[in-house]
Design a protein around this motif. Structure first.
Motif, PDB file in Angstrom:
ATOM      1  N   MET A   1      -9.553 -39.282  39.832  1.00  0.00           N
ATOM      2  CA  MET A   1     -10.565 -38.249  39.930  1.00  0.00           C
ATOM      3  C   MET A   1      -9.883 -36.898  39.701  1.00  0.00           C
ATOM      4  SD  MET A   1     -13.466 -37.371  42.861  1.00  0.00           S
ATOM      5  CE  MET A   1     -13.772 -39.063  43.206  1.00  0.00           C
ATOM      6  N   THR A   2     -10.527 -36.062  38.927  1.00  0.00           N
ATOM      7  CA  THR A   2     -10.052 -34.716  38.653  1.00  0.00           C
ATOM      8  C   THR A   2     -10.648 -33.778  39.701  1.00  0.00           C
ATOM      9  OG1 THR A   2     -10.012 -35.206  36.292  1.00  0.00           O
ATOM     10  CG2 THR A   2      -9.998 -32.887  36.916  1.00  0.00           C
ATOM     11  N   SER A   3      -9.876 -32.797  40.134  1.00  0.00           N
ATOM     12  CA  SER A   3     -10.418 -31.832  41.091  1.00  0.00           C
ATOM     13  C   SER A   3     -10.138 -30.415  40.624  1.00  0.00           C
ATOM     14  CB  SER A   3      -9.850 -32.061  42.491  1.00  0.00           C
ATOM     15  OG  SER A   3      -8.462 -31.901  42.480  1.00  0.00           O
ATOM     16  N   ARG A   4     -11.027 -29.531  41.014  1.00  0.00           N
ATOM     17  CA  ARG A   4     -10.926 -28.104  40.696  1.00  0.00           C
ATOM     18  C   ARG A   4     -11.332 -27.316  41.935  1.00  0.00           C
ATOM     19  NH1 ARG A   4      -8.695 -29.910  36.837  1.00  0.00           N
ATOM     20  NH2 ARG A   4      -9.298 -29.782  34.657  1.00  0.00           N
ATOM     21  N   VAL A   5     -10.696 -26.151  42.104  1.00  0.00           N
ATOM     22  CA  VAL A   5     -11.037 -25.239  43.194  1.00  0.00           C
ATOM     23  C   VAL A   5     -11.123 -23.837  42.621  1.00  0.00           C
ATOM     24  CG1 VAL A   5     -10.283 -24.242  45.392  1.00  0.00           C
ATOM     25  CG2 VAL A   5      -9.882 -26.670  44.930  1.00  0.00           C
ATOM     26  N   LEU A   6     -12.170 -23.125  43.011  1.00  0.00           N
ATOM     27  CA  LEU A   6     -12.329 -21.723  42.667  1.00  0.00           C
ATOM     28  C   LEU A   6     -12.551 -20.975  43.968  1.00  0.00           C
ATOM     29  CD1 LEU A   6     -12.647 -19.601  40.363  1.00  0.00           C
ATOM     30  CD2 LEU A   6     -15.120 -19.983  40.550  1.00  0.00           C
ATOM     31  N   ARG A   7     -11.736 -19.941  44.206  1.00  0.00           N
ATOM     32  CA  ARG A   7     -11.885 -19.111  45.407  1.00  0.00           C
ATOM     33  C   ARG A   7     -12.076 -17.661  44.970  1.00  0.00           C
ATOM     34  NH1 ARG A   7      -8.411 -22.867  47.542  1.00  0.00           N
ATOM     35  NH2 ARG A   7      -9.013 -23.649  49.585  1.00  0.00           N
ATOM     36  N   ALA A   8     -12.902 -16.966  45.747  1.00  0.00           N
ATOM     37  CA  ALA A   8     -13.148 -15.553  45.460  1.00  0.00           C
ATOM     38  C   ALA A   8     -13.516 -14.836  46.747  1.00  0.00           C
ATOM     39  CB  ALA A   8     -14.275 -15.411  44.443  1.00  0.00           C
ATOM     40  N   THR A   9     -13.320 -13.541  46.742  1.00  0.00           N
ATOM     41  CA  THR A   9     -13.782 -12.718  47.855  1.00  0.00           C
ATOM     42  C   THR A   9     -14.951 -11.874  47.363  1.00  0.00           C
ATOM     43  OG1 THR A   9     -12.179 -10.986  47.333  1.00  0.00           O
ATOM     44  CG2 THR A   9     -11.531 -12.616  49.000  1.00  0.00           C
ATOM     45  N   ALA A  10     -15.816 -11.515  48.313  1.00  0.00           N
ATOM     46  CA  ALA A  10     -17.005 -10.732  47.981  1.00  0.00           C
ATOM     47  C   ALA A  10     -17.327  -9.791  49.140  1.00  0.00           C
ATOM     48  CB  ALA A  10     -18.184 -11.657  47.715  1.00  0.00           C
ATOM     49  N   PRO A  11     -18.033  -8.694  48.865  1.00  0.00           N
ATOM     50  CA  PRO A  11     -18.342  -7.716  49.907  1.00  0.00           C
ATOM     51  C   PRO A  11     -19.556  -8.051  50.769  1.00  0.00           C
ATOM     52  CG  PRO A  11     -19.126  -6.925  47.799  1.00  0.00           C
ATOM     53  CD  PRO A  11     -18.404  -8.220  47.531  1.00  0.00           C
ATOM     54  N   MET A  12     -20.092  -9.253  50.660  1.00  0.00           N
ATOM     55  CA  MET A  12     -21.295  -9.627  51.396  1.00  0.00           C
ATOM     56  C   MET A  12     -20.924 -10.440  52.641  1.00  0.00           C
ATOM     57  SD  MET A  12     -24.668 -11.533  49.951  1.00  0.00           S
ATOM     58  CE  MET A  12     -25.246 -10.056  49.141  1.00  0.00           C
ATOM     59  N   PRO A  13     -21.691 -10.333  53.724  1.00  0.00           N
ATOM     60  CA  PRO A  13     -21.420 -11.130  54.927  1.00  0.00           C
ATOM     61  C   PRO A  13     -21.546 -12.633  54.668  1.00  0.00           C
ATOM     62  CG  PRO A  13     -22.957  -9.347  55.427  1.00  0.00           C
ATOM     63  CD  PRO A  13     -22.805  -9.389  53.932  1.00  0.00           C
ATOM     64  N   ALA A  14     -20.694 -13.403  55.317  1.00  0.00           N
ATOM     65  CA  ALA A  14     -20.671 -14.855  55.150  1.00  0.00           C
ATOM     66  C   ALA A  14     -22.019 -15.492  55.463  1.00  0.00           C
ATOM     67  CB  ALA A  14     -19.576 -15.463  56.026  1.00  0.00           C
ATOM     68  N   ASP A  15     -22.715 -15.005  56.494  1.00  0.00           N
ATOM     69  CA  ASP A  15     -24.030 -15.563  56.856  1.00  0.00           C
ATOM     70  C   ASP A  15     -25.010 -15.487  55.686  1.00  0.00           C
ATOM     71  OD1 ASP A  15     -23.331 -16.184  59.486  1.00  0.00           O
ATOM     72  OD2 ASP A  15     -23.960 -14.225  60.236  1.00  0.00           O
ATOM     73  N   ASP A  16     -25.042 -14.356  55.003  1.00  0.00           N
ATOM     74  CA  ASP A  16     -25.955 -14.177  53.876  1.00  0.00           C
ATOM     75  C   ASP A  16     -25.574 -15.079  52.704  1.00  0.00           C
ATOM     76  OD1 ASP A  16     -27.202 -12.245  55.405  1.00  0.00           O
ATOM     77  OD2 ASP A  16     -26.325 -10.553  54.313  1.00  0.00           O
ATOM     78  N   VAL A  17     -24.285 -15.187  52.435  1.00  0.00           N
ATOM     79  CA  VAL A  17     -23.825 -15.978  51.293  1.00  0.00           C
ATOM     80  C   VAL A  17     -24.123 -17.458  51.490  1.00  0.00           C
ATOM     81  CG1 VAL A  17     -21.809 -16.689  49.947  1.00  0.00           C
ATOM     82  CG2 VAL A  17     -22.106 -14.290  50.595  1.00  0.00           C
ATOM     83  N   ILE A  18     -23.836 -18.009  52.656  1.00  0.00           N
ATOM     84  CA  ILE A  18     -24.077 -19.436  52.864  1.00  0.00           C
ATOM     85  C   ILE A  18     -25.573 -19.749  52.780  1.00  0.00           C
ATOM     86  CG2 ILE A  18     -24.180 -19.493  55.395  1.00  0.00           C
ATOM     87  CD1 ILE A  18     -22.348 -22.048  53.156  1.00  0.00           C
ATOM     88  N   GLU A  19     -26.410 -18.846  53.249  1.00  0.00           N
ATOM     89  CA  GLU A  19     -27.866 -19.058  53.128  1.00  0.00           C
ATOM     90  C   GLU A  19     -28.280 -19.094  51.656  1.00  0.00           C
ATOM     91  OE1 GLU A  19     -30.141 -19.904  55.414  1.00  0.00           O
ATOM     92  OE2 GLU A  19     -28.436 -19.991  56.783  1.00  0.00           O
ATOM     93  N   ARG A  20     -27.764 -18.183  50.863  1.00  0.00           N
ATOM     94  CA  ARG A  20     -28.113 -18.134  49.439  1.00  0.00           C
ATOM     95  C   ARG A  20     -27.563 -19.349  48.684  1.00  0.00           C
ATOM     96  NH1 ARG A  20     -27.630 -11.717  47.894  1.00  0.00           N
ATOM     97  NH2 ARG A  20     -29.218 -11.036  49.380  1.00  0.00           N
ATOM     98  N   LEU A  21     -26.397 -19.828  49.083  1.00  0.00           N
ATOM     99  CA  LEU A  21     -25.839 -21.021  48.443  1.00  0.00           C
ATOM    100  C   LEU A  21     -26.647 -22.272  48.774  1.00  0.00           C
ATOM    101  CD1 LEU A  21     -22.004 -20.404  48.871  1.00  0.00           C
ATOM    102  CD2 LEU A  21     -23.328 -20.361  46.737  1.00  0.00           C
ATOM    103  N   GLY A  22     -27.442 -22.226  49.815  1.00  0.00           N
ATOM    104  CA  GLY A  22     -28.310 -23.342  50.161  1.00  0.00           C
ATOM    105  C   GLY A  22     -29.563 -23.414  49.305  1.00  0.00           C
ATOM    106  N   ASP A  23     -29.819 -22.387  48.508  1.00  0.00           N
ATOM    107  CA  ASP A  23     -31.011 -22.339  47.651  1.00  0.00           C
ATOM    108  C   ASP A  23     -30.671 -22.822  46.238  1.00  0.00           C
ATOM    109  OD1 ASP A  23     -33.493 -21.860  46.543  1.00  0.00           O
ATOM    110  OD2 ASP A  23     -33.290 -19.670  46.573  1.00  0.00           O
ATOM    111  N   GLU A  24     -30.346 -24.095  46.111  1.00  0.00           N
ATOM    112  CA  GLU A  24     -29.906 -24.653  44.833  1.00  0.00           C
ATOM    113  C   GLU A  24     -30.919 -24.504  43.698  1.00  0.00           C
ATOM    114  OE1 GLU A  24     -26.914 -28.114  46.486  1.00  0.00           O
ATOM    115  OE2 GLU A  24     -29.045 -28.585  46.208  1.00  0.00           O
ATOM    116  N   PRO A  25     -32.227 -24.626  43.946  1.00  0.00           N
ATOM    117  CA  PRO A  25     -33.168 -24.463  42.823  1.00  0.00           C
ATOM    118  C   PRO A  25     -33.093 -23.087  42.146  1.00  0.00           C
ATOM    119  CG  PRO A  25     -34.245 -25.614  44.610  1.00  0.00           C
ATOM    120  CD  PRO A  25     -32.913 -25.117  45.148  1.00  0.00           C
ATOM    121  N   ALA A  26     -32.523 -22.100  42.818  1.00  0.00           N
ATOM    122  CA  ALA A  26     -32.375 -20.774  42.213  1.00  0.00           C
ATOM    123  C   ALA A  26     -31.173 -20.694  41.264  1.00  0.00           C
ATOM    124  CB  ALA A  26     -32.237 -19.710  43.306  1.00  0.00           C
ATOM    125  N   PHE A  27     -30.247 -21.652  41.343  1.00  0.00           N
ATOM    126  CA  PHE A  27     -29.001 -21.575  40.591  1.00  0.00           C
ATOM    127  C   PHE A  27     -29.162 -21.448  39.074  1.00  0.00           C
ATOM    128  CE2 PHE A  27     -26.012 -23.775  43.922  1.00  0.00           C
ATOM    129  CZ  PHE A  27     -26.296 -22.766  44.828  1.00  0.00           C
TER     130      PHE A  27
END
Length: 157
Positions: free
Chosen positions: A1-27
């Motif tokens: 199995m091949t694996s990849r990791v992408l990491r980044a920092t952003a100026p938004m609070p973690a609570d807001d980001v995880i909520e938005r990442l839960g909205d997959e149909p918006a992707f």
């Protein structure tokens, strides 16, 4: 199995980001190669990704396993295996976002070429999603997976 990791920092609070990442149909609105994410029933989502002049399609289950982690795994589809996670952690001034994916394609004798190309498209889509949900991001790991790809196709949509 091949694996990849992408990491980044952003100026938004973690609570807001995880909520938005839960909205997959918006992707698909965020990522040029992601053609659709739709409800497949039973808590599953059907994904269609533009890939090498055609598409890769799969159905996956995503679930929040921790307050700041969403894990996903293909139930069936074009990959032999596909699983990974989004993880968000608070840091001073915003958050760190990690996208981890492990996969293998269904053409074992071409895996060297196809797995590499598939990984680049998955990472590019993840980067575009991160940028859309968290504002401007600064890639801290995995940025080399973002190079050597033409821009997303516009004609296929």
């Amino acid at each position: 199995m091949t694996s990849r990791v992408l990491r980044a920092t952003a100026p938004m609070p973690a609570d807001d980001v995880i909520e938005r990442l839960g909205d997959e149909p918006a992707f698909p609105a965020y990522a040029g190669d992601l053609l659709s994410v739709s409800d497949a029933g039973g808590g599953l989502r059907a994904w269609v990704l533009a890939f090498r002049g055609g598409t890769a399609a799969w159905v996956q289950r995503s679930r929040r396993t921790e307050p700041y982690r969403i894990e996903f795994e293909q139930v069936h589809g074009d990959f032999r295996h596909l699983k990974g996670a989004w993880t968000v952690a608070g840091v001073p001034g915003g958050c760190e976002i990690a996208y981890e994916v492990g996969y293998s394609t269904s053409v074992p004798h071409l895996a060297g070429a196809i797995d590499s190309a598939a990984g680049r498209v998955l990472i590019r889509a993840a980067h575009q999603i991160m940028s859309a949900v968290a504002g401007p991001v600064r890639v801290t790991a995995g940025g080399h997976f973002l190079s050597d790809l033409p821009e997303p196709r516009d004609a296929v949509r």
